[in-house]
Write an enzyme that holds these catalytic residues in place. Structure first.
Site: not given
Ligand code: GUN
Length: 297
Positions: A54, A98, A121
């Site tokens: 990311k 995350q 998110d």
């Molecule tokens: N863990 C797995 N997928 C995601 C996501 O899309 N966002 C976040 N913050 N954590 C994750």
């Protein structure tokens, strides 16, 4: 019949280029550089790898990004304090904590601490509520990616029966809420099947569009599908494979070989939904930057 492949990698690249071009125009017009902050708690290798990808995407899109790393024994209080700092940092327009988080931390409390204006998110209950009632908001990235994949591959869900297998807060529930709205890119009849179903195949056989997000490797096989179905496989599962140097390979929630005999179109794993999630995160961050820096704000 061999199904056509829906190339998520290519579609994601197109979207990332569009976002990059628009971010360039925003920068020229108003000097704003979209900024995304990541908070990574602990040393989960999958989370490390996601955050790295990311961050790289931010760099390639011309965004500012920062990753705050916190140790696995971080307290909830310390994490909440860090969320607050990013909530009030003017360089930051999007904030992503995350998941999963270590067990001493209440995940929901952290999700609710993120400013809804920076909730790229799409996990905050305020954002979720707006999504459910069809108001403009940040759509969670993977579900938004599924919608874009359908539209850009010529598989408009309008009027179709979409069967979703899985009911998670991250994929199943939001994708259902997105696709049932009376809107362009949606307007589907939606069924949500899940592990509580006595006979999953009863539902999957009725799908014009099947979205698999159940988290079980290769659980959906070709004989559970209707001929001509469009299959979107959200699953990413590691299974042992002695023939690979790494000792494992990635498979989806759909058994690809048997499903592609029956389906009209199908997403591969990897290279299907996966790349779309990051592209949509970039799109949400640009949206957040525009909203937070609009002259009326
Ligand atoms: N863990 C797995 N997928 C995601 C996501 O899309 N966002 C976040 N913050 N954590 C994750």
């Amino acid at each position: 019949m061999a199904a056509a492949l829906i190339d998520g990698k290519k579609i994601a690249e197109e979207i990332r280029q569009e976002v990059k071009d628009e971010a360039g125009r925003l920068r020229e017009k108003s000097g704003v550089v979209p900024g995304l902050a990541f908070i990574l708690v602990g040393d989960n290798p999958a989370s490390e790898s996601y955050v790295r990808s990311k961050g790289k995407a931010c760099e390639e899109t011309g965004f500012y990004s920062i990753t705050e790393r916190m140790s696995a024994d971080t307290t909830e209080e310390a994490l909440l304090a860090q969320v607050k700092r990013f909530n009030t940092d003017p360089k930051i327009h999007g904030l992503l904590v995350q998941l999963p988080l270590p067990k001493q931390i209440n995940e929901q409390k952290v999700i609710e601490a993120v400013s809804p204006q920076k909730d790229v998110d799409g996990f905050h209950p305020y954002t979720v509520g707006r999504l459910v009632i069809g108001e403009d908001t940040f759509k969670p990235c993977t579900p938004a990616g599924v919608q874009e994949l359908l539209m850009r591959s010529g598989n408009d869900p309008s009027g179709k029966h979409v069967v979703i297998v899985g009911r998670s807060n991250i994929v199943g529930k939001p994708v259902a809420n997105i696709l049932l709205q009376k809107m362009t890119g949606a307007n589907a009849v939606v069924t949500v099947a899940h592990t509580g179903a006595r006979d999953i195949a009863y539902y999957t056989k009725q799908a014009d569009i099947l979205i698999a997000a159940i988290g079980r490797p290769e659980a959906i096989r070709g004989d559970m599908l209707k001929p001509g179905v469009v299959v979107i496989d959200v699953g990413i599962n590691r299974i042992p494979d002695a023939s690979k140097k790494s000792g494992h390979r990635l498979v989806g929630d759909v058994h690809f070989a048997s499903a592609s005999e029956v389906a009209r179109a199908i997403t591969p794993v990897p290279g299907g939904v996966g790349p779309m999630t990051i592209a949509m995160l970039m799109k949400n961050t640009l949206k957040a930057a525009k909203l937070l820096t609009a002259p009326s704000n």
